[in-house]
Motif scaffolding. Structure first.
Motif, PDB file in Angstrom:
ATOM      1  N   LEU A  15      -3.454   2.369 -13.318  1.00  0.00           N
ATOM      2  CA  LEU A  15      -3.219   3.106 -14.287  1.00  0.00           C
ATOM      3  C   LEU A  15      -1.772   3.685 -14.041  1.00  0.00           C
ATOM      4  N   LEU A  16      -1.558   4.161 -12.669  1.00  0.00           N
ATOM      5  CA  LEU A  16      -0.134   4.365 -12.469  1.00  0.00           C
ATOM      6  C   LEU A  16       0.866   3.633 -12.728  1.00  0.00           C
ATOM      7  N   TRP A  17       0.707   2.161 -12.305  1.00  0.00           N
ATOM      8  CA  TRP A  17       1.537   1.253 -12.432  1.00  0.00           C
ATOM      9  C   TRP A  17       2.033   1.067 -13.911  1.00  0.00           C
ATOM     10  N   THR A  18       0.861   1.041 -14.624  1.00  0.00           N
ATOM     11  CA  THR A  18       1.051   1.016 -15.987  1.00  0.00           C
ATOM     12  C   THR A  18       2.062   1.790 -16.788  1.00  0.00           C
ATOM     13  N   PHE A  23       7.682   3.571 -18.741  1.00  0.00           N
ATOM     14  CA  PHE A  23       8.642   4.606 -18.598  1.00  0.00           C
ATOM     15  C   PHE A  23       9.877   4.048 -17.879  1.00  0.00           C
ATOM     16  N   ASP A  24       9.587   2.805 -17.226  1.00  0.00           N
ATOM     17  CA  ASP A  24      10.685   2.408 -16.400  1.00  0.00           C
ATOM     18  C   ASP A  24      11.952   1.594 -17.011  1.00  0.00           C
ATOM     19  N   PRO A  30       9.572  -3.228 -10.179  1.00  0.00           N
ATOM     20  CA  PRO A  30       9.408  -4.448  -9.464  1.00  0.00           C
ATOM     21  C   PRO A  30      10.226  -4.230  -7.984  1.00  0.00           C
ATOM     22  N   LEU A  31      11.391  -3.621  -7.970  1.00  0.00           N
ATOM     23  CA  LEU A  31      11.990  -3.389  -6.676  1.00  0.00           C
ATOM     24  C   LEU A  31      11.125  -2.654  -5.863  1.00  0.00           C
ATOM     25  N   LEU A  57      -7.498  -3.355   3.090  1.00  0.00           N
ATOM     26  CA  LEU A  57      -6.175  -2.543   2.662  1.00  0.00           C
ATOM     27  C   LEU A  57      -6.748  -2.178   1.246  1.00  0.00           C
ATOM     28  N   ARG A  58      -6.600  -0.732   1.483  1.00  0.00           N
ATOM     29  CA  ARG A  58      -6.812  -0.010   0.064  1.00  0.00           C
ATOM     30  C   ARG A  58      -5.654   0.538  -0.653  1.00  0.00           C
ATOM     31  N   ILE A  59      -5.277   0.133  -1.666  1.00  0.00           N
ATOM     32  CA  ILE A  59      -4.264   0.743  -2.447  1.00  0.00           C
ATOM     33  C   ILE A  59      -4.680   1.812  -3.633  1.00  0.00           C
ATOM     34  N   THR A  60      -4.060   2.818  -3.614  1.00  0.00           N
ATOM     35  CA  THR A  60      -4.583   3.847  -4.441  1.00  0.00           C
ATOM     36  C   THR A  60      -3.458   4.222  -5.325  1.00  0.00           C
ATOM     37  N   CYS A  61      -3.660   5.658  -6.033  1.00  0.00           N
ATOM     38  CA  CYS A  61      -2.407   5.993  -6.963  1.00  0.00           C
ATOM     39  C   CYS A  61      -1.540   6.989  -5.988  1.00  0.00           C
ATOM     40  N   VAL A  62      -1.912   7.261  -4.782  1.00  0.00           N
ATOM     41  CA  VAL A  62      -1.128   8.282  -3.815  1.00  0.00           C
ATOM     42  C   VAL A  62      -0.730   7.414  -2.652  1.00  0.00           C
TER      43      VAL A  62
END
Length: 209
Positions: A15-18, A23-24, A30-31, A57-62
């Motif tokens: 959701l954060l990436w979206t 807004f990017d 991407p960079l 490897l766990r990726i979260t919003c933080v």
């Protein structure tokens, strides 16, 4: 949540990436993600070279977290090297981008430099804090090292809050500084202590602003 082999991506991260992509306007996302990949790759390769094994490897919003196998424990010196490997890779990639691409590489180089500098801050939840903690571990023990990390985290958070207040007085509201100070207080006091005691994971965060 998405999971592929030893990699987990939380719903919050998606959701954060979206939202960031929406807004990017300058195309920096991407960079930033590429710089993060180089960062985590530095940790991963260092852990393997030092005899450790990454189980998840766990990726979260933080941020991102690497969990290590308890069957292949790393000593305090290996933990320091593994913690510093990520920022060092970002510094090397940033220098290479600026040197090889000139002005065209300044943006990507700057992102890598910023990511390295942020992660080298002496907060227990960041690479710099982990390195300081494991450096103090054989001298002060766990409780002493945790105490020093809490003091450093508190001082760093106080500095960020002071900067936010000064900006607010000047008429500028910087939400990033407020959130970052709060995150450092909570993660460094509780999460950072858990990480140092277990010695099995690396917590990091990347803020884009």
């Amino acid at each position: 949540m998405l999971r592929w082999k030893r990699v987990e991506v939380s719903s919050g991260a998606l959701l954060l990436w979206t939202a960031l992509y929406y807004f990017d306007d300058q195309g920096l996302l991407p960079l930033c993600l590429l710089a993060c990949i180089f960062h985590e790759l530095g940790h991963y390769l260092a852990i393997l070279a030092l005899g450790g094994q990454v189980t998840l490897l766990r990726i979260t919003c933080v941020g991102a977290e690497m969990r290590l196998s308890s069957r292949r424990k790393l000593g305090w010196l290996e933990q320091i090297l593994a913690a510093l490997a990520g920022p060092l890779v970002n510094l090397a990639v940033g220098l290479a981008a600026v040197r090889l691409w000139g002005p065209a590489g300044w943006c990507f180089g700057g992102i890598n430099f910023a990511l390295a500098a942020f992660n080298l801050l002496p907060a227990g939840c960041l690479d710099g804090g982990r390195a300081v903690g494991f450096l103090l571990l054989p001298i002060l023990g766990r409780e002493g090292a945790d105490r020093i990390l809490r003091i450093l985290a508190g001082a760093l958070a106080a500095g960020l809050l002071l900067g936010a207040l000064l900006l607010l007085r000047a008429g500028s509201w910087n939400l990033t500084l407020w959130l970052l100070a709060l995150w450092l207080l909570t993660e460094s006091v509780w999460g950072g202590k858990k990480d140092l005691q277990s010695g099995r994971r690396y917590g990091k965060i990347l803020r884009t602003q």
